[in-house]
Motif scaffolding. Structure first.
Motif, short mmCIF file in Angstrom:
data_model
loop_
_atom_site.label_atom_id
_atom_site.label_comp_id
_atom_site.label_asym_id
_atom_site.label_seq_id
_atom_site.Cartn_x
_atom_site.Cartn_y
_atom_site.Cartn_z
N GLY A 54 0.79 -1.22 0.00
CA GLY A 54 0.00 0.00 0.00
C GLY A 54 0.83 1.28 0.00
O GLY A 54 0.28 2.37 0.20
N ALA B 50 1.72 6.90 -0.76
CA ALA B 50 0.62 5.96 -0.52
C ALA B 50 0.09 5.39 -1.83
O ALA B 50 -0.01 6.10 -2.83
CB ALA B 50 -0.51 6.67 0.22
N PRO B 52 -3.04 3.16 -2.01
CA PRO B 52 -4.01 2.48 -1.14
C PRO B 52 -4.54 1.15 -1.70
O PRO B 52 -4.83 0.25 -0.92
CB PRO B 52 -5.15 3.50 -1.01
#
Lengths: 336, 336
Positions: A54, B50, B52
């Motif tokens: 992530g 990031a 996600p």
């Protein structure tokens, strides 16, 4: 003369200008692997790369003909190799496993297509040797009067926190993996012995140097930094780490400033030419700090210790100045 | 003369060569936002961003003084803006939301530091307007004789599959978001009316053109592509999509070849100058195909339909050739 030349160029295209972008890509892409992390590789507006935890680590770097390399000294293969190796080391210095690169190249239209093929081969082989499984997922071709290679590299932290420059603690061991001063020795040899009477880089003299000083010339033109040691350091508990690109002293000072500590090098560990080991740029080793009781992962060697003198550097307890390389003040565009 | 000049440069540093890398970074970084996806921003060997959904979209692009821009025509702010906008559009064309950029700049040491500040301001503002929340997470400064800007942009697919070029199906609607031909009109104005007697770009004449043709000059020098429409298209079920950088015809042909379909444009939808709308490069609109019953998300407009004539282009059923821009054959390094 003009029309026959054009007809000849069309029949036997040789330069990137003759071939055009699509044909050049058609020669380069088969030489590259997209790698294990490529979910969608080159050929669309963008690539898609796996980032299993992530997050992804990213670093970018430009190599420019003149300040960063000379085609008379570096083969195209070496250029591609070095561009890959230096970026992979920046990823490794975060404690990450390199996963992928994107590569943008700007070349004069007169560039022989074999130059770009050689660069691609260098990228492929450096990835295969230094970061198996990683590949080139995308890129861009542009025109310029100056051959320029822009690399952006990605890595996977595999669930670990990144190893930054700010985590060194008083009492930590200072350790280094890689060569110290060899890249600067190689560059000095090229400057001293591989230039012609006018001071211009000379390819034949560089080849002769490769034969006489293979390790030093390779350290400058095609370095083999300890990329895998980055993950090993993170797993061993490294508290701070960076890639030594601007010289051991200058880069150690970055850890000292970011962590609010001092670094005291051991002269004995730095070897017979401590000054060159500290000042020589472009070695692309890894400098890391570890808790005192750590068993250092190979090929890290203990070269000093962390003290409480915030931002200061020492050798065997005696203060030293940081010295190193600045891309602007180190090159003036005229001297080349 | 030499020593006094040096003393003056030290007292009033103005160029990137006077200032050196650290001081230039100290001027640039405060002008940039790292953005919401930056887990670790600039200042270490690499950034951490990031991702996600466990993947990231990545695209890279080089802008070079000469073939890609002229400092006499573009302000530094416009350069930064355009470099950001064009890369954000490539991310959007995958159906992804832009999250972050890294930026590497190679500049002559004689470059005034305010040029790099202006470029940074352009990046910041383009991100704020076109991709709120995205930022610049890292970069590199190098020296070159040619001002060169390398951008790598990242995006988040938010769990969706990427929208590639290969998914168009016979019967789909062909739709376009953005301007058509305006960037080429702006470039033609600059070439025709903003060059001096020697054919060199002229800054004053470019400023006058900005006053007379603000939309066309902005379309060329500081485009505002429909970045948010990329995610909207993906959510609406787009079957194929790309960024129209090389001209509508040439880029449509890429979808036609990748998808094994034909594309039939509607002359009425292309407007009064269909030829320019099809051939003009650098508009950076989004070209997408949608299932026939789709309600097109704004600002997409229907401009044609997908047929079964694999790889072929048509206008109102009549075959046309693809035309467009090649970075090498379109620029020879001498004409500038």
């Amino acid at each position: 003369m003009h029309e026959p030349q054009r007809a000849d160029a069309a029949a036997h295209p040789r330069t990137v200008g003759d071939l055009g972008e699509d044909a050049v890509l058609g020669r380069i892409l088969p030489r590259l692997r997209a790698g294990d992390a490529a979910l969608l590789g080159a050929g669309d507006d963008a690539a898609v790369v796996a980032a299993p935890d992530g997050r992804f680590v990213v670093t970018t770097d430009l190599m420019v003909h003149g300040p960063d390399f000379r085609l008379a000294w570096s083969t195209p293969f070496e250029l591609g190799w070095k561009a890959a190796a230096t970026n992979l080391t920046d990823v490794a210095a975060m404690g990450a496993r390199p996963t992928a690169l994107v590569v943008a190249i700007a070349a004069p239209p007169s560039t022989d297509a074999t130059v770009l093929e050689g660069i691609a081969d260098g990228f492929r082989e450096a990835l295969a040797v230094l970061a198996p499984g990683a590949g080139v997922v995308g890129g861009d071709l542009s025109a310029s009067t100056v051959l320029t290679i822009a690399v952006t590299a990605f890595g996977d932290l595999e669930g670990r926190p990144p190893v930054t420059r700010s985590g060194a603690r008083v009492g930590d061991v200072v350790a280094h993996a890689g060569v110290r001063g060899d890249a600067a020795r190689g560059l000095a040899l090229l400057f001293d012995e591989a230039r012609d009477a006018a001071g211009e880089p000379d390819a034949d003299a560089a080849d002769a140097l490769r034969g006489r000083h293979p390790a030093l010339i390779a350290a400058q033109l095609a370095p083999a930094p300890p990329v895998a040691a980055g993950v090993a350091a993170a797993l061993a508990g490294a508290t701070a780490m960076l890639d030594v690109s601007d010289g051991l002293a200058r880069d150690a000072r970055r850890i000292a400033l970011a962590s609010g500590v001092g670094i005291d090098f051991s002269a004995a560990a730095l070897g017979p030419d401590a000054r060159l080991a500290l000042a020589g740029a472009e070695d692309h080793g890894l400098l890391a700090t570890f808790p005192p009781a750590t068993t250092l992962p190979a090929p890290f060697e203990r070269i000093g210790r962390v003290t409480d003198a915030a931002g200061e550097l020492f050798v065997d307890g005696a203060p030293i100045d940081a010295v190193g390389w600045d891309p602007y003040s180190g090159w003036d565009g005229r001297a080349g």
